[in-house]
Design an enzyme around this catalytic site. Structure first.
Site, mmCIF file in Angstrom:
data_model
loop_
_atom_site.group_PDB
_atom_site.id
_atom_site.type_symbol
_atom_site.label_atom_id
_atom_site.label_comp_id
_atom_site.label_asym_id
_atom_site.label_seq_id
_atom_site.Cartn_x
_atom_site.Cartn_y
_atom_site.Cartn_z
ATOM 1 N N SER A 68 0.815 -1.215 0.000
ATOM 2 C CA SER A 68 0.000 0.000 0.000
ATOM 3 C C SER A 68 0.848 1.265 0.000
ATOM 4 O O SER A 68 0.352 2.316 -0.369
ATOM 5 C CB SER A 68 -0.969 0.025 1.182
ATOM 6 O OG SER A 68 -0.590 -0.803 2.209
ATOM 7 N N HIS A 122 -2.311 -2.266 -6.673
ATOM 8 C CA HIS A 122 -2.815 -1.867 -5.359
ATOM 9 C C HIS A 122 -4.343 -1.979 -5.329
ATOM 10 O O HIS A 122 -5.051 -1.145 -5.888
ATOM 11 C CB HIS A 122 -2.350 -0.437 -5.052
ATOM 12 C CG HIS A 122 -2.789 0.047 -3.710
ATOM 13 N ND1 HIS A 122 -3.062 1.356 -3.433
ATOM 14 C CD2 HIS A 122 -3.023 -0.626 -2.550
ATOM 15 C CE1 HIS A 122 -3.442 1.479 -2.180
ATOM 16 N NE2 HIS A 122 -3.432 0.290 -1.629
ATOM 17 N N GLU A 130 -5.274 0.452 -8.421
ATOM 18 C CA GLU A 130 -4.215 1.398 -8.773
ATOM 19 C C GLU A 130 -3.048 0.554 -9.286
ATOM 20 O O GLU A 130 -2.529 -0.276 -8.540
ATOM 21 C CB GLU A 130 -3.829 2.130 -7.474
ATOM 22 C CG GLU A 130 -3.231 3.476 -7.633
ATOM 23 C CD GLU A 130 -2.962 4.143 -6.259
ATOM 24 O OE1 GLU A 130 -3.076 3.484 -5.204
ATOM 25 O OE2 GLU A 130 -2.619 5.319 -6.258
ATOM 26 N N ASN A 163 -3.118 6.479 -1.282
ATOM 27 C CA ASN A 163 -2.666 6.560 0.106
ATOM 28 C C ASN A 163 -1.843 7.812 0.381
ATOM 29 O O ASN A 163 -1.758 8.262 1.511
ATOM 30 C CB ASN A 163 -1.874 5.309 0.484
ATOM 31 C CG ASN A 163 -2.827 4.156 0.781
ATOM 32 O OD1 ASN A 163 -3.996 4.381 1.064
ATOM 33 N ND2 ASN A 163 -2.345 2.936 0.688
HETATM 34 P P1 NAD Z 1 -2.409 -9.782 6.475
HETATM 35 O O1 NAD Z 1 -1.564 -9.695 7.681
HETATM 36 O O2 NAD Z 1 -3.875 -10.027 6.620
HETATM 37 O O3 NAD Z 1 -1.874 -10.908 5.496
HETATM 38 C C1 NAD Z 1 -0.517 -11.074 5.193
HETATM 39 C C2 NAD Z 1 -0.326 -12.555 4.971
HETATM 40 O O4 NAD Z 1 0.959 -12.743 4.424
HETATM 41 C C3 NAD Z 1 -0.393 -13.383 6.250
HETATM 42 O O5 NAD Z 1 -1.330 -14.422 6.101
HETATM 43 C C4 NAD Z 1 1.006 -13.906 6.390
HETATM 44 O O6 NAD Z 1 1.070 -15.200 6.994
HETATM 45 C C5 NAD Z 1 1.465 -13.945 4.961
HETATM 46 N N1 NAD Z 1 2.896 -13.983 4.813
HETATM 47 C C6 NAD Z 1 3.842 -13.276 5.459
HETATM 48 N N2 NAD Z 1 5.068 -13.647 5.039
HETATM 49 C C7 NAD Z 1 4.893 -14.599 4.103
HETATM 50 C C8 NAD Z 1 5.763 -15.372 3.300
HETATM 51 N N3 NAD Z 1 7.081 -15.217 3.395
HETATM 52 N N4 NAD Z 1 5.236 -16.270 2.458
HETATM 53 C C9 NAD Z 1 3.907 -16.426 2.371
HETATM 54 N N5 NAD Z 1 3.031 -15.730 3.116
HETATM 55 C C10 NAD Z 1 3.515 -14.831 3.964
HETATM 56 O O7 NAD Z 1 -2.151 -8.417 5.673
HETATM 57 P P2 NAD Z 1 -3.037 -7.728 4.571
HETATM 58 O O8 NAD Z 1 -3.890 -6.701 5.207
HETATM 59 O O9 NAD Z 1 -3.641 -8.760 3.718
HETATM 60 O O10 NAD Z 1 -1.947 -6.929 3.742
HETATM 61 C C11 NAD Z 1 -1.124 -7.556 2.799
HETATM 62 C C12 NAD Z 1 -0.498 -6.501 1.909
HETATM 63 O O11 NAD Z 1 -1.536 -5.747 1.270
HETATM 64 C C13 NAD Z 1 0.347 -5.490 2.632
HETATM 65 O O12 NAD Z 1 1.430 -5.117 1.815
HETATM 66 C C14 NAD Z 1 -0.588 -4.309 2.808
HETATM 67 O O13 NAD Z 1 0.086 -3.087 2.931
HETATM 68 C C15 NAD Z 1 -1.350 -4.373 1.522
HETATM 69 N N6 NAD Z 1 -2.670 -3.742 1.532
HETATM 70 C C16 NAD Z 1 -3.467 -3.839 2.616
HETATM 71 C C17 NAD Z 1 -4.714 -3.230 2.604
HETATM 72 C C18 NAD Z 1 -5.626 -3.355 3.794
HETATM 73 O O14 NAD Z 1 -6.588 -2.594 3.893
HETATM 74 N N7 NAD Z 1 -5.400 -4.302 4.680
HETATM 75 C C19 NAD Z 1 -5.131 -2.524 1.477
HETATM 76 C C20 NAD Z 1 -4.303 -2.466 0.367
HETATM 77 C C21 NAD Z 1 -3.068 -3.080 0.404
#
Ligand code: NAD
Length: 753
Positions: A453, A474, A486, A524
Site C-alpha cells: 500500500s 494496489h 491502482e 494513500n
Molecule cells: P495480512 O496480515 O492479513 O496478510 C498477510 C499474509 O501474508 C499473512 O497471512 C502472512 O502469513 C502472509 N505472509 C507473510 N510472510 C509470508 C511469506 N514469506 N510467504 C507467504 N506468506 C507470507 O495483511 P493484509 O492486510 O492482507 O496486507 C497484505 C499486503 O496488502 C500489505 O502489503 C498491505 O500493505 C497491503 N494492503 C493492505 C490493505 C488493507 O486494507 N489491509 C489494502 C491495500 C493493500
C-alpha cells in the site's frame, strides 16, 4: 405493412441504417432494436424519432395484432438514455422538454391499439426499463446478463420518462422506492418476484414465447398482473394512509443517509408522492419539471463526469505507445492471464483470490503454513457463499469457482503461472525475500505484482533480477467490493507488463488507474495528510465523534477515525511511518494515533480502538477510556458521546464542523495537486476517479480536482495560506496551485466543469 419489411417512417431508400427494424409474420410485428455502430442500444434522439414513426404506423396497420420488442444486441436490451445528449442540455427547460418527449412517446406505446410485448435479454436500464414498463407484457431471460433497474439517481437525476409513476403502480410503492432511491439492478428471478416482469424464460426460447404471448395478449387470453406486494403491500402501499407512512419514512431515512447532498433522492420521493396525491398526469408534469431542474445541478454534472471518466478508463489500455517509439505494436498487446499465484493468504490475498476465481482464473494461494492457507481458503469460501446466498451465482458456479482455487505452503505449481500477486506483510525485507523466492520458481516471462500500500515499487524491484516484470497492483479493501485498482509502474516496468496487468484488472471488474511510483502512490498519499490532520485535531482535544461526523457530513462514507479503526491502527501506523519518512514536513503522524496503537488498541480487529466493539466486532460509540491514552487528565472534549454534564471540567469546546472539514480536506487537496505536478497521476481525471472509487471522496463533489475547480483555485490557495500561517509547514500551498491561482486557471476546461 408488408409481410417482411425492414424500414420505417419514410426512411425507405435513404442510406440511413435504422436502429429499429420490423418484420411482420402472422399478424405479429417483431421490432428489433439494434443501434448501428454501437455496442449497446441507447435511446437517442434519432431512435426516438424512429420509434414515434413506428408507433404511428402500428396504430394504423390493421393487419398487425400485436408486436414483440426485442434487441439485436447480444447482451443488452436497452441500456438507457444516451447520456451524451444530457451533456448538451443548456437549460432546465431543455431538459424538461426532453423528459416530456420521452413521456409522450411511452404514453403512446402504452395506449397503442395493439399490445407490445417486451422480450428482454440483457441490460434493461433507465429509459430501457421505462420502455418495458409502458409495454403491455414483459418477459425476461433468466440469464445473469439480464439486469433491470432505474439507475438515474446515480447520475443525480430521476427517471424522466414516466418511471416514477409507472413503477410504483406496477410493483407497489415500497419496492419502487427501493429500486428508484438506490438505483440498484435486479436479475430476472428477483424481477419476477417483484412483479417487474410477467414471465422468466431461458434465452433460447425468448423469441418464441414472446410471439406466443403476443397472440394470447392480443386475443385477451392473457394479461399482465399487477403485484399487490402481499399483506404488507395491501396495508401500506394500497391506501393513502399507509402510503403517507411509507413516504415519510423514506424521506427521513434518505435525508439521514444522504445528508442532503443528493437532491435527486428527495425529488424522486416528492414526484412519486405528487402522483399519488393529485393523479398521474400531475405526477408526470412534476417528474419532467424536477428532471429539468436536476439536470442543471452541479451534483448531476459531477456524477455524469464520473460516469464518463469511468467509461473512458474502461477503454484506456494504460500505456501510451508514442512514449516508446522504438517498440513494435506487438509490445503493447496484453499477454493472456489464465493462471495466477497469490502469495499471502491474509485479508488482501484472500480477497484478491476470491475475485480472481469469480472471473475464471486458476489461483494458487500460498502462505507460510497450512493453518494460514486454510484460513485464506475459508475467507474466499465466505465471499463466494455470500454471492450464493444473494443468488448472484448458482450452486454449480460456486463449486466450479471453488475448484479453481488451490493452496500451497511452497512454490509448487508456480512454474506455469502468468502472474504472481504478492500480498504479504507491509515490510520491505519480507517483500524482498518473497520476490527472490518467487522469481526462482516462476517462468522468466511471468509478471510479479505487489499489492503493497505504500512501499515504492522501485524499492521492492531492487531485489528482482527482472525489474522490468515487476509492477504494483494496489487493490483496496474489501477487495470484492471496492471498485478501484491502482496500477503502479516504475521507470523500468515494460509497457507490455503494464498493458497486461491493466487488462487483467479490468477483467476482474475494476476501474483501473495507472500511476507512477512513489511513497503511497496516489490514493494513500492523499489519504495520509488527511488522516494525520484528523489525528492532530484529536491531539488538540477535539472529540473523536465530532471529527468523524464533520467528515461524514462533508460526504465521506465514514469519518477518518472510524476508517483507521476499520483498517487496523497497526496497519495504518506502519503505512504512516513510511509516509512520514518520505514527507516529514507535512506527514508526521499525530501523537494521539501513535499513543493509541502503542496501547495495543488496533481498532476493530482487536475489538478495542477509538470506538467500542462488541464480541462480534460490531462498532458502537466512542470508547471514552481512549481519551485517557492521549489527552492530559481532565481534558475531556465536548462531544455527543460525552455530555458536558458527565465531563470533568475543564472540557474542550466543540470545534465547528467547517473548520474540521477545511483542515483535513485541504490537506488532501493540496497533496492531490502535488501528485499531479510530481507526475504520480497522469491527469486530474485519474486523480478524481482514484479518490472517489479508492478512498470514498464524496462523488457528488466529483473528486479533489473537480472540487478545487468548484471552489476556485484562488480560494483554495488563500485558505491553505491562512492555515499555513496558523500551522506553519503543513499547509504550504503546492507550487502548482500557486501558479494556477496566479494565472487564474482551473484543472478542467470543459464548459460545464
Ligand atoms: P495480512 O496480515 O492479513 O496478510 C498477510 C499474509 O501474508 C499473512 O497471512 C502472512 O502469513 C502472509 N505472509 C507473510 N510472510 C509470508 C511469506 N514469506 N510467504 C507467504 N506468506 C507470507 O495483511 P493484509 O492486510 O492482507 O496486507 C497484505 C499486503 O496488502 C500489505 O502489503 C498491505 O500493505 C497491503 N494492503 C493492505 C490493505 C488493507 O486494507 N489491509 C489494502 C491495500 C493493500
Amino acid at each position: 405493412m408488408s409481410s417482411t419489411e425492414a424500414t420505417i417512417g419514410g426512411l425507405v431508400g435513404t442510406r440511413y441504417k435504422p436502429a429499429l427494424s420490423v418484420e411482420v409474420s402472422d399478424g405479429i410485428a417483431i421490432i428489433t432494436f439494434d443501434l448501428p455502430n454501437e455496442s449497446v442500444n441507447k435511446l437517442n434522439r434519432t431512435v426516438k424519432d424512429e420509434f414515434v414513426a413506428l408507433v404511428t404506423r402500428l396504430e394504423r396497420d390493421t393487419m398487425v395484432h400485436a408486436a414483440v420488442f426485442i434487441s439485436g444486441k447480444p447482451d443488452v436490451w436497452i441500456a438507457g438514455a444516451d447520456i451524451e445528449e444530457f451533456q448538451e442540455l443548456r437549460t432546465a427547460t431543455d431538459a424538461e422538454r426532453l423528459s416530456r418527449d420521452g413521456q409522450m412517446l411511452l404514453d403512446s406505446v402504452e395506449r397503442l391499439r395493439i399490445p407490445i410485448i417486451a422480450a428482454i435479454h440483457g441490460a434493461c436500464l433507465g429509459g430501457g426499463l421505462e420502455t418495458a414498463l409502458a409495454c403491455r407484457y414483459r418477459i425476461a431471460t433468466d440469464h445473469p446478463k439480464t439486469i433491470l433497474g432505474l439507475p438515474e439517481v446515480q447520475l443525480g437525476l430521476i427517471p424522466g420518462a414516466g418511471g416514477t409513476q409507472r413503477l410504483p403502480r406496477r410493483i407497489g410503492l415500497t419496492n419502487a422506492l427501493d429500486l428508484i432511491l438506490t438505483g440498484k439492478t435486479v436479475r430476472g428471478t428477483k424481477a419476477l418476484k417483484l412483479g417487474l416482469i410477467d414471465e422468466l424464460v431461458h434465452p433460447s426460447i425468448l423469441r418464441t414465447v414472446a410471439i406466443q404471448r403476443a397472440h394470447e395478449v392480443a386475443e385477451g387470453r392473457r394479461k399482465s398482473e399487477r403485484h399487490s406486494g402481499g399483506v404488507k403491500g395491501f396495508l401500506l402501499d394500497a391506501n393513502p394512509a399507509g402510503r403517507t407512512i411509507v413516504l415519510r419514512k423514506a424521506r427521513d431515512q434518505t435525508l439521514a443517509k444522504s445528508r442532503g447532498h443528493y437532491p435527486a433522492l428527495i425529488a424522486a420521493i416528492d414526484v412519486i408522492a405528487a402522483g399519488y396525491e393529485k393523479g398521474v398526469a400531475h405526477g408526470y408534469r412534476e417528474e419532467s419539471r424536477r428532471f429539468g431542474e436536476l439536470a442543471m445541478t452541479d451534483v448531476s454534472r459531477q456524477l455524469i463526469f464520473l460516469f464518463f471518466a469511468t467509461n473512458e478508463l474502461k477503454k484506456d489500455p494504460g500505456v501510451e505507445p508514442s512514449q516508446y517509439p522504438d517498440l513494435p505494436v506487438s509490445a503493447f498487446e496484453p499477454l493472456p492471464v489464465e493462471k495466477i499465484a497469490i502469495i499471502g493468504a491474509g485479508f488482501m490475498g484472500a480477497g484478491i483470490a476470491s475475485i480472481a476465481v469469480l472471473h475464471g482464473s486458476l489461483v494458487r494461494l500460498k502462505d507460510a503454513d497450512h493453518g494460514r492457507v486454510a484460513k485464506g481458503y475459508a475467507a474466499v469460501r465466505d465471499i463466494l457463499k455470500e454471492r450464493l446466498t444473494k443468488k448472484q451465482i448458482t450452486k454449480v458456479q460456486y463449486s466450479d469457482y471453488m475448484a479453481l482455487l488451490g493452496g500451497t505452503v511452497d512454490y509448487s505449481g508456480f512454474g506455469n503461472v502468468d502472474l504472481v500477486i504478492e500480498a504479504v506483510f507491509e515490510d520491505l525485507a519480507v517483500k524482498h525475500q518473497v520476490l527472490r523466492e518467487a522469481e526462482a520458481s516462476i517462468h522468466p516471462s511471468a509478471i510479479f505484482a505487489t499489492n503493497t500500500s505504500t512501499i515504492p515499487i522501485g524499492q521492492i524491484a531492487q531485489a528482482s533480477s527482472r525489474p522490468e516484470r515487476v509492477i504494483g497492483m494496489h487493490f483496496f479493501s474489501p477487495v470484492h467490493k471496492m471498485p478501484l485498482l491502482e496500477v503502479i509502474t516504475t521507470p523500468q516496468t515494460h509497457p507490455q507488463v503494464t498493458a497486461t496487468v491493466v487488462a487483467y484488472g479490468k477483467k476482474l471488474g475494476k476501474t483501473v488507474i495507472v500511476v507512477n511510483d512513489g511513497p503511497g502512490f496516489y490514493a494513500n498519499r492523499i489519504l495520509s495528510p488527511y488522516i494525520n490532520e484528523a489525528g492532530i485535531l484529536l491531539d488538540q482535544g477535539v472529540a473523536i465523534d465530532i471529527v468523524d461526523k464533520a467528515l461524514v457530513d462533508f460526504g465521506f462514507p465514514v469519518g477518518p477515525i472510524t476508517l483507521i479503526d476499520e483498517v487496523g491502527l497497526d496497519v495504518a501506523t506502519k503505512a504512516g511511518k513510511i509516509m512520514a519518512e518520505a514527507y516529514p514536513d507535512r506527514m508526521l503522524p499525530a501523537k494521539s494515533i501513535q499513543a493509541v496503537v502503542a496501547a495495543g488498541r488496533y481498532g476493530r480487529k482487536s475489538k478495542k480502538g477509538f470506538y467500542s466493539y462488541d464480541k462480534e466486532g460490531k462498532k458502537s460509540d466512542v470508547d471514552p477510556s481512549v481519551y485517557g491514552v492521549f489527552l492530559a487528565p481532565g481534558s475531556i472534549p465536548v462531544a455527543p458521546s460525552i455530555t458536558p454534564a458527565s465531563a470533568e471540567p475543564p472540557s474542550i469546546p466543540e470545534m465547528p464542523a467547517v473548520q474540521i472539514q477545511q483542515r483535513t480536506v485541504l490537506a488532501m487537496l493540496n497533496e492531490a495537486a502535488r501528485c499531479l505536478s510530481d507526475g504520480i497521476i497522469r491527469s486530474p481525471r485519474d486523480g478524481d476517479v482514484g479518490a472517489v472509487f479508492g478512498i470514498g471522496f464524496p462523488p457528488f463533489r466529483g473528486g479533489p480536482f473537480r472540487y478545487m475547480d468548484a471552489l476556485g483555485i484562488k480560494i483554495v490557495v488563500q485558505r491553505l495560506e491562512d492555515l499555513n500561517a496558523r500551522f506553519p509547514g503543513r499547509f504550504e500551498p503546492a507550487e502548482l496551485l500557486l501558479d494556477m491561482a496566479r494565472r487564474n486557471q482551473s484543472f478542467y476546461t470543459d464548459e460545464r466543469g
